[in-house]
Write an enzyme that holds these catalytic residues in place. Structure first.
Site, PDB file in Angstrom:
ATOM      1  N   HIS A 264      29.125  34.706  32.962  1.00 48.01           N
ATOM      2  CA  HIS A 264      28.874  33.469  33.704  1.00 48.01           C
ATOM      3  C   HIS A 264      27.482  32.918  33.355  1.00 48.01           C
ATOM      4  CE1 HIS A 264      31.836  35.267  36.851  1.00 48.01           C
ATOM      5  NE2 HIS A 264      32.470  34.325  36.165  1.00 48.01           N
TER       6      HIS A 264
ATOM      7  N   LYS B 233      39.566  34.487  53.512  1.00 47.55           N
ATOM      8  CA  LYS B 233      39.435  35.682  52.654  1.00 47.55           C
ATOM      9  C   LYS B 233      37.966  35.856  52.308  1.00 47.55           C
ATOM     10  CE  LYS B 233      41.641  36.091  48.737  1.00 47.55           C
ATOM     11  NZ  LYS B 233      42.553  35.631  47.668  1.00 47.55           N
TER      12      LYS B 233
ATOM     13  N   ARG C 267      38.079  33.093  27.808  1.00 50.02           N
ATOM     14  CA  ARG C 267      37.905  34.387  27.137  1.00 50.02           C
ATOM     15  C   ARG C 267      39.092  34.771  26.284  1.00 50.02           C
ATOM     16  NH1 ARG C 267      36.927  37.105  32.801  1.00 50.02           N
ATOM     17  NH2 ARG C 267      38.236  35.281  33.179  1.00 50.02           N
TER      18      ARG C 267
ATOM     19  N   SER D 143      34.785  39.521  36.564  1.00 55.30           N
ATOM     20  CA  SER D 143      34.372  39.941  37.912  1.00 55.30           C
ATOM     21  C   SER D 143      35.300  41.031  38.425  1.00 55.30           C
ATOM     22  CB  SER D 143      34.400  38.749  38.863  1.00 55.30           C
ATOM     23  OG  SER D 143      33.501  37.762  38.442  1.00 55.30           O
TER      24      SER D 143
END
Ligand code: ADP
Length: 158
Positions: free
Chosen positions: A21, A45, A94, A131
């Protein structure tokens, strides 16, 4: 669109924010005047790192860089992009899997508001960093600091 000052919105969960990032931020700054790192969250959440801590840690990381702003938002990314006066959305790719997902998102976002998405291919050095992998490693007690940009420290992890 403000042609005087070109702002890119980099939206994501950033849970956590990784070296991949940070690479997008650095490269995005070469193409724009400023970047808003927009931490999207869902009120129902909590995520792995509480959103307030994600904001705090990133603000501290970029405290020396006046061209980077850190915000959190709920709701549609395009609405927040408009609110920030962003000229485009910045995202990273990616893999082919990312590509298909990002293409769909970019298409919908452009149809909704006309906003364009700039896609940068991941730096090969970081193309395996995600992540979710970092969270998984942390879950099994591994040290994750080498996946995070230098100087980024989270106080509160679940
Ligand atoms: P989201 O939950 O919206 O997918 P992420 O926080 O996972 O958000 O990622 C934000 C953006 O950064 C996405 O466009 C994603 O493809 C990109 N990204 C994630 N990891 C990397 C990486 N290692 N290199 C380049 N881009 C990345």
């Amino acid at each position: 669109m403000n042609t005087q000052h070109r702002t890119l919105l980099l939206p994501g969960s950033f849970d956590p924010f990784t070296k991949g990032h940070a690479d997008l931020v650095e490269r995005g700054l070469q193409l724009s005047d400023s970047i808003v790192i927009a931490i999207g969250y869902n009120e129902n959440k909590e995520g792995w790192i509480p959103v307030e801590e994600r904001v705090r840690a990133l603000k501290a990381l970029y405290a020396h860089e006046p061209r980077v702003r850190v915000e959190s938002y709920t709701g549609l990314t395009v609405d927040f992009a408009k609110q920030c006066g962003a000229m485009a959305i910045l995202r990273g790719v990616r893999s082919v899997k990312d590509y298909e997902y990002e293409m769909q998102l970019a298409d919908v976002n452009r149809q909704l508001t006309g906003i364009e998405t700039l896609l940068l291919f991941a730096n090969p050095q970081y193309s395996s960093v995600s992540s979710s992998v970092v969270r998984e490693l942390a879950h099994f007690g591994k040290d994750i600091q080498s996946f995070l940009p230098e100087g980024l420290h989270y106080a509160d992890k679940k």
